[in-house]
Write an enzyme that holds these catalytic residues in place. Structure first.
Site, PDB file in Angstrom:
ATOM      1  N   SER A 139       0.757  -1.118  -0.073  1.00 16.83           N
ATOM      2  CA  SER A 139      -0.021  -0.176   0.004  1.00 16.83           C
ATOM      3  C   SER A 139       0.797   1.204  -0.108  1.00 16.83           C
ATOM      4  O   SER A 139       2.228   1.300   0.382  1.00 16.83           O
ATOM      5  CB  SER A 139      -0.784  -0.275   1.317  1.00 16.83           C
ATOM      6  OG  SER A 139      -1.473   1.329   1.588  1.00 16.83           O
ATOM      7  N   TYR A 152      -2.245  -1.599  10.417  1.00 14.93           N
ATOM      8  CA  TYR A 152      -2.231  -1.643   8.883  1.00 14.93           C
ATOM      9  C   TYR A 152      -0.854  -1.127   8.326  1.00 14.93           C
ATOM     10  O   TYR A 152      -0.140  -1.803   7.537  1.00 14.93           O
ATOM     11  CB  TYR A 152      -3.562  -0.755   8.444  1.00 14.93           C
ATOM     12  CG  TYR A 152      -3.794  -1.026   6.941  1.00 14.93           C
ATOM     13  CD1 TYR A 152      -4.396  -1.994   6.196  1.00 14.93           C
ATOM     14  CD2 TYR A 152      -3.274  -0.005   6.088  1.00 14.93           C
ATOM     15  CE1 TYR A 152      -4.625  -2.110   5.106  1.00 14.93           C
ATOM     16  CE2 TYR A 152      -3.251  -0.090   4.731  1.00 14.93           C
ATOM     17  CZ  TYR A 152      -4.060  -1.236   3.921  1.00 14.93           C
ATOM     18  OH  TYR A 152      -4.281  -1.220   2.796  1.00 14.93           O
TER      19      TYR A 152
HETATM   20  P1  NAD Z   1     -11.805  -5.897  -0.134  1.00 17.69           P
HETATM   21  O1  NAD Z   1     -12.305  -5.747   1.340  1.00 17.69           O
HETATM   22  O2  NAD Z   1     -12.605  -5.755  -1.486  1.00 17.69           O
HETATM   23  O3  NAD Z   1     -10.903  -7.164  -0.386  1.00 17.69           O
HETATM   24  C1  NAD Z   1     -10.188  -7.875   0.820  1.00 17.69           C
HETATM   25  C2  NAD Z   1     -10.219  -9.384   0.452  1.00 17.69           C
HETATM   26  O4  NAD Z   1      -9.646  -9.917   1.430  1.00 17.69           O
HETATM   27  C3  NAD Z   1     -11.556  -9.849   0.278  1.00 17.69           C
HETATM   28  O5  NAD Z   1     -11.480 -10.861  -0.748  1.00 17.69           O
HETATM   29  C4  NAD Z   1     -11.602 -10.672   1.914  1.00 17.69           C
HETATM   30  O6  NAD Z   1     -12.644 -11.564   1.622  1.00 17.69           O
HETATM   31  C5  NAD Z   1     -10.363 -10.853   1.727  1.00 17.69           C
HETATM   32  N1  NAD Z   1     -10.170 -11.457   3.214  1.00 17.69           N
HETATM   33  C6  NAD Z   1     -10.413 -10.836   4.354  1.00 17.69           C
HETATM   34  N2  NAD Z   1     -10.022 -11.477   5.331  1.00 17.69           N
HETATM   35  C7  NAD Z   1      -9.764 -12.780   5.030  1.00 17.69           C
HETATM   36  C8  NAD Z   1      -9.264 -13.995   5.336  1.00 17.69           C
HETATM   37  N3  NAD Z   1      -9.127 -13.989   6.734  1.00 17.69           N
HETATM   38  N4  NAD Z   1      -8.900 -15.006   4.720  1.00 17.69           N
HETATM   39  C9  NAD Z   1      -8.845 -14.699   3.371  1.00 17.69           C
HETATM   40  N5  NAD Z   1      -9.399 -13.598   2.896  1.00 17.69           N
HETATM   41  C10 NAD Z   1      -9.556 -12.763   3.291  1.00 17.69           C
HETATM   42  O7  NAD Z   1     -10.344  -4.917   0.145  1.00 17.69           O
HETATM   43  P2  NAD Z   1      -9.459  -4.368  -1.259  1.00 17.69           P
HETATM   44  O8  NAD Z   1      -9.349  -3.172  -1.116  1.00 17.69           O
HETATM   45  O9  NAD Z   1      -9.606  -5.182  -2.420  1.00 17.69           O
HETATM   46  O10 NAD Z   1      -7.990  -4.929  -0.340  1.00 17.69           O
HETATM   47  C11 NAD Z   1      -7.168  -5.745  -1.087  1.00 17.69           C
HETATM   48  C12 NAD Z   1      -5.582  -5.477  -0.703  1.00 17.69           C
HETATM   49  O11 NAD Z   1      -5.401  -4.282  -1.326  1.00 17.69           O
HETATM   50  C13 NAD Z   1      -5.583  -5.638   0.882  1.00 17.69           C
HETATM   51  O12 NAD Z   1      -4.527  -6.157   1.114  1.00 17.69           O
HETATM   52  C14 NAD Z   1      -5.417  -3.973   1.001  1.00 17.69           C
HETATM   53  O13 NAD Z   1      -4.612  -3.690   2.271  1.00 17.69           O
HETATM   54  C15 NAD Z   1      -4.755  -3.470  -0.057  1.00 17.69           C
HETATM   55  N6  NAD Z   1      -4.950  -2.152  -0.352  1.00 17.69           N
HETATM   56  C16 NAD Z   1      -6.074  -1.628  -0.766  1.00 17.69           C
HETATM   57  C17 NAD Z   1      -6.195  -0.227  -0.913  1.00 17.69           C
HETATM   58  C18 NAD Z   1      -7.595   0.445  -1.442  1.00 17.69           C
HETATM   59  O14 NAD Z   1      -7.771   1.597  -1.493  1.00 17.69           O
HETATM   60  N7  NAD Z   1      -8.535  -0.441  -1.541  1.00 17.69           N
HETATM   61  C19 NAD Z   1      -4.998   0.596  -1.225  1.00 17.69           C
HETATM   62  C20 NAD Z   1      -3.774   0.106  -0.741  1.00 17.69           C
HETATM   63  C21 NAD Z   1      -3.746  -1.421  -0.299  1.00 17.69           C
END
Ligand code: NAD
Length: 257
Positions: A139, A152
């Site tokens: 991130s 985080y």
């Molecule tokens: P999201 O909530 O849409 O997706 C998260 C995914 O992780 C989902 O599929 C959820 O079911 C899964 N998950 C959660 N707990 C779990 C567990 N115990 N076992 C297996 N799967 C699990 O969120 P996102 O924004 O798509 O995030 C995905 C990644 O991207 C994360 O690591 C997040 O930190 C990172 N990220 C997101 C952003 C953003 O702005 N959305 C920015 C930087 C980084």
């Protein structure tokens, strides 16, 4: 070398960025393994839809990324792992002194420890198959910090360090390890932060997006899940064979500030 016919395991891929990456890889001919901790009809339907749309083999395998054994078992059940995308992640926003211990532990387990366990299980498989790509979804918070996101930010910085070590341990092999550092992407994880932020600052949804979320994103636009998929696909290409142990920011200029 084409990625066609390779197998990718994408943790946390029944929504958001993980799903976007799975779809993009499948469009390029990669067989994808979707994952989350649930085991619903919708989860399996996602895999079916991707198979039908792309002609690849897409499967959904339940595994809870907070549990070390399930992380390792996921790689075994995938029956091959050429590309590993460590994407599963959760968020909790709270001052340090009030941060619940169980939330801290869950974030470190899912956002950081799971990548250690899946990587440890996947490396022997990649070595046997003679090729591998490990892509960790960190991130902008893996490179910078924000208040109230202690667990985080710690996990996301940790994943950048772990990526570097993975790259060094595989440097002489046709395996690379890199981290993608997204800025804000409008996914369920980000959506979930909007109501609390609206309440905290007395703002409406648009103001929260513009003045809080995109405040640090100079492009003033969310990055998209398709762009994360495209970046992951690039890291799997031959052009990226010498890119290892580094981070790629997809953050609209956030970390240039
Ligand atoms: P999201 O909530 O849409 O997706 C998260 C995914 O992780 C989902 O599929 C959820 O079911 C899964 N998950 C959660 N707990 C779990 C567990 N115990 N076992 C297996 N799967 C699990 O969120 P996102 O924004 O798509 O995030 C995905 C990644 O991207 C994360 O690591 C997040 O930190 C990172 N990220 C997101 C952003 C953003 O702005 N959305 C920015 C930087 C980084």
């Amino acid at each position: 070398m084409s990625v066609k016919g390779k197998t990718a395991v994408i943790t946390g891929s029944n929504s958001g960025i993980g799903l976007g990456i799975a779809e993009e890889l499948a469009r390029a001919g990669v067989n994808v393994v979707l994952n989350s901790f649930t085991d619903s009809e919708e989860d399996h339907a996602l895999a079916k839809r991707i198979s039908e749309e792309t002609g690849t083999q897409a499967r959904y395998i339940k595994a809870d990324m907070s549990k070390p054994d399930e992380c390792r078992a996921l790689i075994g059940k995938a029956g091959g792992c050429d590309i590993l995308i460590n994407n599963a992640g959760i968020q909790h926003v709270c001052p340090i002194e009030e941060f619940p211990t169980e939330k801290w532990d869950a974030i470190i387990a899912i956002n950081l420890n799971s990548a250690f366990h899946t990587t440890a299980a996947a490396l022997p498989v990649m070595r046997e198959r003679g090729w591998g790509r490990i892509i960790n979804i960190s991130s902008a918070h893996g490179l910078t910090a924000s208040p109230f996101k202690s667990a985080y930010v710690a996990a996301k910085h940790g994943i950048v360090g772990f990526t570097k070590v993975t790259a060094l341990e595989t440097a002489r092999e046709p395996i690379t390890a890199n981290a993608i550092c997204p800025g804000y992407v409008l996914t369920p994880l980000v959506e979930a932060q909007i109501p609390d932020t609206m309440e905290k600052y007395g703002m409406d949804r648009e103001e929260v997006i513009e003045k809080v979320m995109l405040e640090r994103q100079p492009s003033k636009e969310f990055a998209t899940t398709e762009q994360m998929g495209g970046t992951a696909l690039f890291l799997c290409s031959d052009a990226a064979a010498q890119i290892t142990g580094t981070t790629i920011s997809v953050d609209g200029g956030w970390t240039a500030l």
